[in-house]
Design a protein around this motif. Structure first.
Motif, PDB file in Angstrom:
ATOM      1  N   LEU A   1       9.438  -0.548  -6.299  1.00 41.08           N
ATOM      2  CA  LEU A   1      10.268   0.117  -5.386  1.00 41.08           C
ATOM      3  C   LEU A   1      10.013  -0.542  -4.049  1.00 41.08           C
ATOM      4  O   LEU A   1      11.274  -0.584  -3.472  1.00 41.08           O
ATOM      5  CB  LEU A   1       9.894   1.553  -5.325  1.00 41.08           C
ATOM      6  N   LEU A   2       8.901  -0.690  -3.557  1.00 46.23           N
ATOM      7  CA  LEU A   2       8.819  -1.422  -2.362  1.00 46.23           C
ATOM      8  C   LEU A   2       8.302  -2.902  -2.386  1.00 46.23           C
ATOM      9  O   LEU A   2       7.881  -3.498  -1.219  1.00 46.23           O
ATOM     10  CB  LEU A   2       7.770  -0.614  -1.519  1.00 46.23           C
ATOM     11  N   GLY A   3       8.364  -3.697  -3.639  1.00 44.29           N
ATOM     12  CA  GLY A   3       7.918  -4.941  -3.686  1.00 44.29           C
ATOM     13  C   GLY A   3       8.783  -5.974  -3.169  1.00 44.29           C
ATOM     14  O   GLY A   3      10.085  -5.689  -3.062  1.00 44.29           O
ATOM     15  N   GLU A   4       8.152  -7.079  -2.823  1.00 47.88           N
ATOM     16  CA  GLU A   4       9.104  -8.063  -2.658  1.00 47.88           C
ATOM     17  C   GLU A   4       8.958  -9.232  -3.550  1.00 47.88           C
ATOM     18  O   GLU A   4       7.788  -9.530  -3.972  1.00 47.88           O
ATOM     19  CB  GLU A   4       8.818  -8.644  -1.017  1.00 47.88           C
TER      20      GLU A   4
ATOM     21  N   LEU B   1       0.939  -1.285   0.089  1.00 47.30           N
ATOM     22  CA  LEU B   1       0.028   0.174   0.160  1.00 47.30           C
ATOM     23  C   LEU B   1       0.841   1.292  -0.130  1.00 47.30           C
ATOM     24  O   LEU B   1       0.650   2.231  -0.793  1.00 47.30           O
ATOM     25  CB  LEU B   1      -0.903  -0.156   1.279  1.00 47.30           C
ATOM     26  N   ARG B   2       1.901   1.043   1.058  1.00 52.01           N
ATOM     27  CA  ARG B   2       2.841   2.445   0.802  1.00 52.01           C
ATOM     28  C   ARG B   2       3.668   2.643  -0.359  1.00 52.01           C
ATOM     29  O   ARG B   2       3.751   3.649  -0.926  1.00 52.01           O
ATOM     30  CB  ARG B   2       3.500   2.358   2.011  1.00 52.01           C
ATOM     31  N   GLY B   3       3.665   1.504  -1.089  1.00 55.18           N
ATOM     32  CA  GLY B   3       4.525   1.539  -2.421  1.00 55.18           C
ATOM     33  C   GLY B   3       3.291   2.031  -3.586  1.00 55.18           C
ATOM     34  O   GLY B   3       3.939   2.798  -4.253  1.00 55.18           O
ATOM     35  N   ALA B   4       2.130   1.881  -3.202  1.00 50.81           N
ATOM     36  CA  ALA B   4       1.334   2.279  -4.294  1.00 50.81           C
ATOM     37  C   ALA B   4       1.203   3.892  -4.454  1.00 50.81           C
ATOM     38  O   ALA B   4       1.221   4.584  -5.346  1.00 50.81           O
ATOM     39  CB  ALA B   4      -0.189   1.587  -4.075  1.00 50.81           C
ATOM     40  N   VAL B   5       1.072   4.250  -3.057  1.00 51.10           N
ATOM     41  CA  VAL B   5       1.322   5.925  -2.934  1.00 51.10           C
ATOM     42  C   VAL B   5       2.657   6.403  -3.620  1.00 51.10           C
ATOM     43  O   VAL B   5       2.643   7.405  -4.195  1.00 51.10           O
ATOM     44  CB  VAL B   5       1.097   6.048  -1.320  1.00 51.10           C
ATOM     45  N   LEU B   6       3.875   5.718  -3.048  1.00 42.79           N
ATOM     46  CA  LEU B   6       5.010   6.103  -3.520  1.00 42.79           C
ATOM     47  C   LEU B   6       5.155   6.163  -5.134  1.00 42.79           C
ATOM     48  O   LEU B   6       5.558   7.174  -5.829  1.00 42.79           O
ATOM     49  CB  LEU B   6       5.958   5.348  -2.912  1.00 42.79           C
ATOM     50  N   GLY B   7       4.455   5.051  -5.644  1.00 44.23           N
ATOM     51  CA  GLY B   7       4.840   5.035  -7.158  1.00 44.23           C
ATOM     52  C   GLY B   7       3.665   6.197  -7.817  1.00 44.23           C
ATOM     53  O   GLY B   7       4.050   6.491  -8.857  1.00 44.23           O
ATOM     54  N   ALA B   8       2.445   6.282  -7.171  1.00 46.44           N
ATOM     55  CA  ALA B   8       1.754   7.295  -7.558  1.00 46.44           C
ATOM     56  C   ALA B   8       2.390   8.725  -7.578  1.00 46.44           C
ATOM     57  O   ALA B   8       2.379   9.502  -8.630  1.00 46.44           O
ATOM     58  CB  ALA B   8       0.468   7.401  -6.881  1.00 46.44           C
ATOM     59  N   VAL B   9       3.032   9.115  -6.654  1.00 44.63           N
ATOM     60  CA  VAL B   9       3.700  10.189  -6.552  1.00 44.63           C
ATOM     61  C   VAL B   9       4.839  10.463  -7.665  1.00 44.63           C
ATOM     62  O   VAL B   9       5.003  11.651  -8.109  1.00 44.63           O
ATOM     63  CB  VAL B   9       4.445  10.475  -5.025  1.00 44.63           C
ATOM     64  N   VAL B  10       5.674   9.424  -7.543  1.00 41.36           N
ATOM     65  CA  VAL B  10       6.649   9.382  -8.701  1.00 41.36           C
ATOM     66  C   VAL B  10       6.154   9.642 -10.139  1.00 41.36           C
ATOM     67  O   VAL B  10       6.624  10.337 -10.763  1.00 41.36           O
ATOM     68  CB  VAL B  10       7.484   7.874  -8.398  1.00 41.36           C
ATOM     69  N   LEU B  11       5.070   9.003 -10.344  1.00 41.85           N
ATOM     70  CA  LEU B  11       4.433   9.052 -11.777  1.00 41.85           C
ATOM     71  C   LEU B  11       3.810  10.246 -11.968  1.00 41.85           C
ATOM     72  O   LEU B  11       4.223  10.794 -13.005  1.00 41.85           O
ATOM     73  CB  LEU B  11       3.463   8.020 -11.844  1.00 41.85           C
ATOM     74  N   GLY B  12       3.328  10.858 -10.909  1.00 39.55           N
ATOM     75  CA  GLY B  12       2.765  12.127 -11.066  1.00 39.55           C
ATOM     76  C   GLY B  12       3.811  13.227 -11.483  1.00 39.55           C
ATOM     77  O   GLY B  12       3.710  14.072 -12.117  1.00 39.55           O
TER      78      GLY B  12
END
Length: 299
Positions: A290-293, A245-256
């Protein structure tokens, strides 16, 4: 410097929409390993649910932030309920089916939503009759509207609430346990079906909130508005590490942020080319995000 700040603000604003939708992708995938490609259209459904509430109660609701929040709550309830129905009717019977069958069902649900809305509301764009523009705030020469600040604040509060729910509550512990081993949870008496339905409700409600905010800010909605943002949100979830979930937010910020700078320096016609091209290149370097395992497939 003010140009740089302006681009950062624009990227964070767009990223907040991507994040709310990307969280639904990650939640569902994290628990049942399903890529719900109808999720972007639930964002669209939220926009139209808000439009319906606004059309019926325009006189009582008026305009401004309070009206936006009221419409958003109604749309979240509608899209959350629809997400539960979609899971029960379309996905639950196929949990043991081949992955391709589930994927095709998700694509079919996406088309059914799009063209069901087109038949109901018509194919032409609809205008959101709500004023949330307000004034502007200058930060180091960069202009930020109060509407942008309010919507980003709402998005952040929803993300914090979800993170708290998943990490601090009994329901969240059940979600995390099912993500690890659903069979063991069944043996321990956990109502897996109920937890999965709750996950669909929360993810769909967040997408519905994003749809209302998009309609209110941009002023127009249409039945295909969920297609591109669904792909972008999925891209954000993958960049961050889908299932995290935190990775999803981080990925969204990076993409934006990447899109904001790409539009400024390459032109708006390169926005989508850059976004999806970056995804391809990024996954060649870090396939898990980025934060996936790295995980092994369950047998």
């Amino acid at each position: 410097m003010h140009h740089f700040i302006q681009l950062v603000v624009s990227g964070l604003f767009v990223g907040s929409f991507y994040a709310l939708v990307a969280l639904g992708y990650s939640m569902v995938y994290g628990i049942i390993k399903l890529l719900n490609f109808a999720h972007g259209d639930i964002y669209m459904l939220g926009a139209f649910a808000g439009f319906t509430v606004l059309s019926v109660g325009a006189g009582a609701l008026g305009g401004g932030l309070i009206a936006l929040i009221a419409i958003m709550i109604a749309a979240m309830a509608a899209t959350g309920t629809f997400g539960v129905i979609l899971e029960r009717v379309a996905y639950r019977p196929l949990r043991s089916a081949p992955r391709l069958s589930v994927l095709i069902t998700a694509v079919g649900a996406s088309f059914a939503l799009e063209y069901g809305i087109a038949v109901t509301f018509g194919p032409n764009p609809q205008v959101y009759q709500i004023g949330v523009t307000g004034g502007t705030l200058n930060i180091a020469g960069a202009r930020i509207t109060y509407a942008q600040l309010a919507m980003m604040a709402i998005a952040v509060l929803l993300m914090i609430a979800l993170d708290t729910l998943v990490r601090k509550t009994r329901s969240g512990r059940a979600m995390r346990a099912i993500a690890q081993d659903p069979k063991a949870c069944l043996l321990m008496g956990v109502n897996v079906d109920r937890v999965i339905a709750r996950t669909f409700f929360i993810g769909s409600a967040l997408a519905g909130a994003a749809g209302v905010m998009a309609g209110a800010y941009y002023g127009k909605i249409d039945f295909l508005m969920g297609f591109v943002i669904g792909l972008k949100a999925f891209t954000a979830a993958v960049i961050g590490g889908i299932g995290n979930l935190r990775g999803a937010v981080l990925g969204a910020v990076v993409l934006g942020l990447l899109e904001s700078f790409a539009v400024a320096y390459l032109g708006s016609e390169w926005r989508d080319v850059f976004a999806f091209g970056f995804l391809i290149l990024f996954l060649t370097v870090r396939p898990t995000g980025l934060l996936g395992e790295r995980v092994t497939e369950r047998v």
